[in-house]
Design a protein around this motif. Structure first.
Motif, mmCIF file in Angstrom:
data_model
loop_
_atom_site.group_PDB
_atom_site.id
_atom_site.type_symbol
_atom_site.label_atom_id
_atom_site.label_comp_id
_atom_site.label_asym_id
_atom_site.label_seq_id
_atom_site.Cartn_x
_atom_site.Cartn_y
_atom_site.Cartn_z
ATOM 1 N N LYS A 1 0.841 -1.196 0.000
ATOM 2 C CA LYS A 1 0.000 0.000 0.000
ATOM 3 C C LYS A 1 0.875 1.244 0.000
ATOM 4 O O LYS A 1 1.965 1.244 0.553
ATOM 5 N N GLN B 1 -3.630 3.139 -0.425
ATOM 6 C CA GLN B 1 -4.126 2.578 -1.677
ATOM 7 C C GLN B 1 -3.232 1.416 -2.114
ATOM 8 O O GLN B 1 -2.010 1.491 -2.008
ATOM 9 N N ASP B 2 -3.853 0.355 -2.624
ATOM 10 C CA ASP B 2 -3.096 -0.792 -3.120
ATOM 11 C C ASP B 2 -2.248 -0.387 -4.319
ATOM 12 O O ASP B 2 -2.682 0.392 -5.179
#
Length: 139
Positions: free
Chosen positions: A122, A127-128
Motif C-alpha cells: 500500500k 491505496q493498493d
C-alpha cells in the motif's frame, strides 16, 4: 461391546471439542507480503501452460510461504498476491535481505491478451499498489 465403542466415541469427541478453533487463541495468522519482482514470458502460447515466478522479501523468521491469492477479475485481468503463514512468538528474528521465490502455473485458455496485477503493498494513502504486466497470446 457396543457400550465400549460408544464410550470411546464420546471420549474422542470430548477431546476434539476441547481443542476448538473458536477459542481465539491462535498462535498464527496469514499476511499479504508485497511482491518485489516477477519473471514471466513476454507472450503466451494459446493452450500452453506457463510458469510464472514471483519474488518477495521475507520479513522475519516467523514468516513462511502459504500460497497465492489469485483473483480472476473481469475479462482477462488476474490479481495475484503472496500470502505468508506467520507464527507468533518472541523468538522471531527480523530479516534484512531474505528474498524468496515461488512459482505458479498459468494455463492460457483465451486468445485475448491477459493483464496481471501483482500486489506490491500500500502507498502512503493506503491505496493498493500493483506491478502490472500485459501479455499477448499467440494462436
Amino acid at each position: 461391546m457396543k457400550k465400549i465403542l460408544f464410550l470411546a466415541l464420546v471420549a474422542g469427541l470430548t477431546l476434539f471439542s476441547s481443542c476448538s478453533v473458536d477459542d481465539n487463541t491462535a498462535d498464527f495468522q496469514f499476511e499479504f507480503i508485497p511482491i518485489e519482482t516477477v519473471e514471466m514470458p513476454e507472450e503466451f502460447n494459446f493452450g500452453d501452460t506457463h510458469t510464472i515466478s514471483v519474488t518477495y522479501k521475507r520479513p522475519s523468521t516467523c514468516h513462511s510461504f502459504s500460497n497465492f491469492q489469485y483473483l480472476q477479475e473481469t475479462g482477462n485481468v488476474r490479481t495475484i498476491a503472496v500470502v505468508n503463514f506467520v507464527t507468533s512468538g518472541n523468538d522471531c528474528e527480523a530479516l534484512e535481505d531474505d528474498f524468496k521465490t515461488e512459482t505458479f502455473s498459468f494455463s492460457v485458455l483465451d486468445d485475448e491478451p491477459y493483464t496481471f496485477r501483482f500486489w506490491q503493498g500500500k502507498d502512503d494513502n493506503g491505496q493498493d499498489m500493483y506491478l502490472i504486466y500485459e501479455v499477448s497470446v499467440n494462436n
